[in-house]
Each structure stands twice: as C-alpha cells, then as structure tokens.
Design a protein around this motif. Structure first.
Motif, PDB file in Angstrom:
ATOM      1  N   MET A  75     -24.614  32.668   1.518  1.00 34.16           N
ATOM      2  CA  MET A  75     -23.598  33.265   2.391  1.00 34.16           C
ATOM      3  C   MET A  75     -23.905  32.971   3.863  1.00 34.16           C
ATOM      4  SD  MET A  75     -22.356  37.253   2.655  1.00 34.16           S
ATOM      5  CE  MET A  75     -21.814  37.330   0.954  1.00 34.16           C
ATOM      6  N   GLY A  76     -25.182  32.990   4.215  1.00 34.92           N
ATOM      7  CA  GLY A  76     -25.568  32.681   5.592  1.00 34.92           C
ATOM      8  C   GLY A  76     -25.182  31.268   5.980  1.00 34.92           C
ATOM      9  N   HIS A  77     -25.387  30.322   5.070  1.00 34.22           N
ATOM     10  CA  HIS A  77     -25.000  28.941   5.353  1.00 34.22           C
ATOM     11  C   HIS A  77     -23.482  28.826   5.467  1.00 34.22           C
ATOM     12  CE1 HIS A  77     -23.939  24.731   4.337  1.00 34.22           C
ATOM     13  NE2 HIS A  77     -24.966  24.478   5.143  1.00 34.22           N
ATOM     14  N   ALA A  78     -22.759  29.545   4.608  1.00 33.54           N
ATOM     15  CA  ALA A  78     -21.290  29.522   4.670  1.00 33.54           C
ATOM     16  C   ALA A  78     -20.795  30.061   6.010  1.00 33.54           C
ATOM     17  CB  ALA A  78     -20.708  30.339   3.518  1.00 33.54           C
ATOM     18  N   ALA A  79     -21.435  31.127   6.496  1.00 37.30           N
ATOM     19  CA  ALA A  79     -21.048  31.706   7.787  1.00 37.30           C
ATOM     20  C   ALA A  79     -21.324  30.722   8.923  1.00 37.30           C
ATOM     21  CB  ALA A  79     -21.798  33.011   8.019  1.00 37.30           C
ATOM     22  N   TYR A  80     -22.486  30.048   8.856  1.00 37.09           N
ATOM     23  CA  TYR A  80     -22.809  29.053   9.891  1.00 37.09           C
ATOM     24  C   TYR A  80     -21.807  27.905   9.869  1.00 37.09           C
ATOM     25  CZ  TYR A  80     -25.169  25.363  12.436  1.00 37.09           C
ATOM     26  OH  TYR A  80     -25.452  24.360  13.330  1.00 37.09           O
ATOM     27  N   LEU A  81     -21.471  27.418   8.679  1.00 36.58           N
ATOM     28  CA  LEU A  81     -20.518  26.320   8.563  1.00 36.58           C
ATOM     29  C   LEU A  81     -19.163  26.729   9.127  1.00 36.58           C
ATOM     30  CD1 LEU A  81     -20.087  23.884   5.634  1.00 36.58           C
ATOM     31  CD2 LEU A  81     -18.086  25.062   6.501  1.00 36.58           C
ATOM     32  N   ALA A  82     -18.722  27.959   8.834  1.00 33.41           N
ATOM     33  CA  ALA A  82     -17.443  28.438   9.366  1.00 33.41           C
ATOM     34  C   ALA A  82     -17.476  28.468  10.891  1.00 33.41           C
ATOM     35  CB  ALA A  82     -17.142  29.827   8.812  1.00 33.41           C
ATOM     36  N   GLY A  83     -18.585  28.973  11.440  1.00 31.40           N
ATOM     37  CA  GLY A  83     -18.707  29.044  12.886  1.00 31.40           C
ATOM     38  C   GLY A  83     -18.679  27.673  13.539  1.00 31.40           C
TER      39      GLY A  83
END
Length: 406
Positions: A201-209
């Motif tokens: 989830m942390g990687h997904a949030a970074y990618l979205a940002g």
C-alpha cells in the motif's frame, strides 16, 4: 553575471526533476533514446507491476466508499476516503494521458529542445538561470507537499502503533492502515500478511503521488520554457532600434522580423501541442480538485485532531496544485500578449510597408495568445483558480448542510 561563471544548462538538466520522479515509478520519458534495452525492459516491468498493485487499492477504495455511503454511521469514513479516491483517479487519468499521447509528448520535447539556448551567451540573453531558479523552487515546494501528504497517510499508523506498543506500554501492536480500503481477505490476520500489505500500500501511495505530481511538473517545465521564449521575443522587439531606412538596412530589418515571425509561430504551435496532450486531464484535474478540496475541508471540520493534521496537508497540496497550474497559465497568457504589445510599441513609423505588414502579422497572431486550455473552460488563469475555489465551497456547503440536517 560573468559569462564564465554562469552554469551551462542542457535541456535534460532543465527537465531533470520530472524525468527523475518518473523513473522512480518505472516510467522513462526518453525510452526511445535509450541504448540499454534490458534496463528499459526492467523499468517497464516495474512500472506495470506498480500500476497493477496501485489499481488493486483504487478498486478497494471504491468498494469501501460505496459500502460506507450506506449508513450515517459510516458517512464520515466515506468522506474520508473520497479525497484519496479522487486523487487516485487523477493519478490514473494523468498516466493514461501520458501513455495515449506518448509520441506527441516526445515530439513536443524535441521541439522544445530545438529552441533551447545552446551556449552560455544565449542562455544569459534568455535569462535561463532566472526562469529555471523560479521553476525549481516551485517544483520543490509542490513535490514536498505531495510527497508529505502520501508519506503522512502511509507511515503515520505504523509510527503511532510503534510508539504506543514500545514506549507507552500498549497491550498489543495495532495493525491498521493509513487509507480506508476494502480487502477481499483479512489483511491483519498475521504479521506477515499485514506488513506485506502495508508495504504494498505504501508503494501504491508513492506511485499515486508521483504520477499525480510529475504530470504537472511536465506542464510547469513546458510552460516555463514557453514564457521564457515569449519574453525573449518581446525583449528583442523592444531593443531592436531602427537607425535608418536605406534599402540595405531595411532588408536586414525585414530578415530580423521574418525570423521572429517563424520563431513566434513555432512557440504558438508548441503551446497548442501542450494542450493537445494535457487539456482533457486538466479539465478532470480541476473537477477532481474541487471535490477533493470540498471533502478534505469537510474532514477538517469533523475529524479528530490527529486526522485534521493529515487532511490539512492534503488540503494544502490540493490548493497549491490548482494555484500553480493557474499561475503558469496566467504567466503564459501575459508573456504571449507581451509579444504583440512589444511589436506595436516599436518605432515602426518610418519603415517600409513590407516591414509594417510583417509586424502586423505578429500583432494579429498575438490577439489569440498562447494559453493552457481545458475543454468547456476559458483559458486557464487566476480566474480559473477562483472558479475552482467557488465550486469547492458550494460542494462543501451542500455536504455540510446535508450532514447536519440528517
């Protein structure tokens, strides 16, 4: 400033920040120029895996949002997930726009690179360092806000649980996540499943940002260069002094003006190309930003103190993002209009009719200035910013009234 002390910049140096950010999620802007096919293939695998992972959580947000709308008890959770959901949608839309217009974007970069000043003397004449300095500061502030938002939501639950368990003698380590997401499995069943899900989830949030941020950085970098070119044209017209009107000098004047006409037309074409790539995503961006600001503002007025801090960062990032796009849209309109004004203010009275007709062509083209555009909206400027804020407040007032009366 002394020419020898002026740092020499290449086009790739100017585009450094968006290029580096995109690489961190596996997107290579200059993949077509890469000689290392294996590295490009690895980047592409990483990119596809990242977006599949990211959209798994987007789907989970949508399901959670739909379920939370079902009752008053969970309506606050629905409004809590809504800003993250719309942010995720925009990250997807921006990446889709980049993929659909990839060839056009490469052509756009190539055209900007051809116009880029290539020597220290030219870069001093264009005041390249001045424009790049402002652009880098703007990009750094915007990137800081975006990544602070995603980092706060991602890491806060783990930090809070760690402090409570190891320093405040909590009975158990609380397994929670920073985002409201529906899972088709028990994401907290074991420590292994929890931490795998948490990191994913942390990687997904970074990618979205990064996907959300970097598309806007490309717009800012392109708009900055166009503003620089239009300002340079205005300065050239302003500084060009007509000394006499003999035939030889007159031909030199006309040659100068003809080159400027072609230069002006090329910059106008590049601005239209920029709009063809990003216009639709800009429209969605403003609509999503209105809803984001509305739901985030609602959360700020109804949440606990610790949630208010997170949503205030998100609110600041949303407001700054819309402001920056409108700011550069306004700058582009002003700089483009300035070319026509500089042409009109020239000392053209004693020049030949051919010179005057060529000058009139520049003035006529400047009547429709270069601008950032979105379908159904007027050219993007500070007026657009005020319109987005107005939409947000209207949505917020409606949501607040509906919540308090039910």
């Amino acid at each position: 400033m002394c020419e020898s002390k002026t740092p020499f910049r290449t086009f790739r140096d100017f585009m450094y920040l968006p290029e580096v950010f995109y690489k961190t999620i596996g997107e290579e802007l200059y993949e077509h120029r890469s000689n290392n096919k294996l590295r490009s293939f690895i980047y592409k695998l990483y990119f596809y895996f990242g977006f599949l992972n990211f959209n798994f959580y987007v789907f989970g947000e949508v399901v959670f949002f739909s379920k939370a709308l079902g009752s008053r008890e969970t309506i606050l959770q629905a409004t809590g997930v809504a800003p993250c959901m719309f942010f995720s949608f925009m990250a997807n839309f921006k990446q889709i726009a980049l993929a659909v217009h990839k060839h056009t974007l490469r052509e756009h970069f190539d055209k900007l690179e051809l116009l880029f000043p290539l020597t220290r003397t030219q870069q001093m004449a264009y005041r390249l360092q001045h424009y790049e300095h402002i652009m880098r500061r703007v990009m750094t502030i915007f990137a800081f806000l975006c990544l602070t938002y995603t980092s706060t939501f991602s890491f806060y639950p783990a930090i809070k649980a760690f402090v409570n368990y190891y320093f405040l003698n909590a009975e158990h380590y609380e397994r929670s996540f920073g985002f409201y997401v529906w899972f088709p499995f028990n994401a907290t069943a074991t420590a292994g499943i929890y931490w795998t899900t948490y990191c994913s989830m942390g990687h997904a949030a970074y990618l979205a940002g990064v996907a959300f941020l970097s598309a806007d950085l490309l717009i800012i970098a392109s708009a900055t260069q166009l503003v620089m070119h239009f300002d340079y044209m205005s300065e050239q017209l302003h500084n060009f002094k007509v000394k006499d009107v003999d035939v030889k000098k007159n031909m030199e004047h006309i040659k100068f003006l003809n080159n400027l006409v072609m230069y002006h037309a090329e910059c106008l074409d590049i601005s239209e190309q920029l709009n063809s790539i990003f216009s639709f995503s800009l429209l969605l961006n403003f609509l999503a930003a209105s809803l984001n600001i509305c739901f985030t503002g609602f959360q700020v007025t109804t949440s606990t103190a610790e949630d208010i801090i997170k949503y205030c960062i998100f609110l600041a990032a949303s407001l700054v993002q819309v402001f920056l796009i409108c700011y550069y849209g306004d700058k582009l309109i002003t700089a483009s209009n300035g070319v026509g004004e500089a042409a009109f203010n020239q000392d053209w009275f004693g020049m030949s009719n051919k010179y005057k007709r060529t000058l009139l062509l520049i003035i006529a083209r400047s009547q429709k200035p270069a601008a950032l555009k979105a379908p159904t909206l007027p050219p993007i400027s500070f007026v657009t910013y005020m319109r987005v804020i107005s939409w947000s407040y209207q949505f917020f007032a409606l949501l607040r009234t509906t919540y308090t009366t039910n």
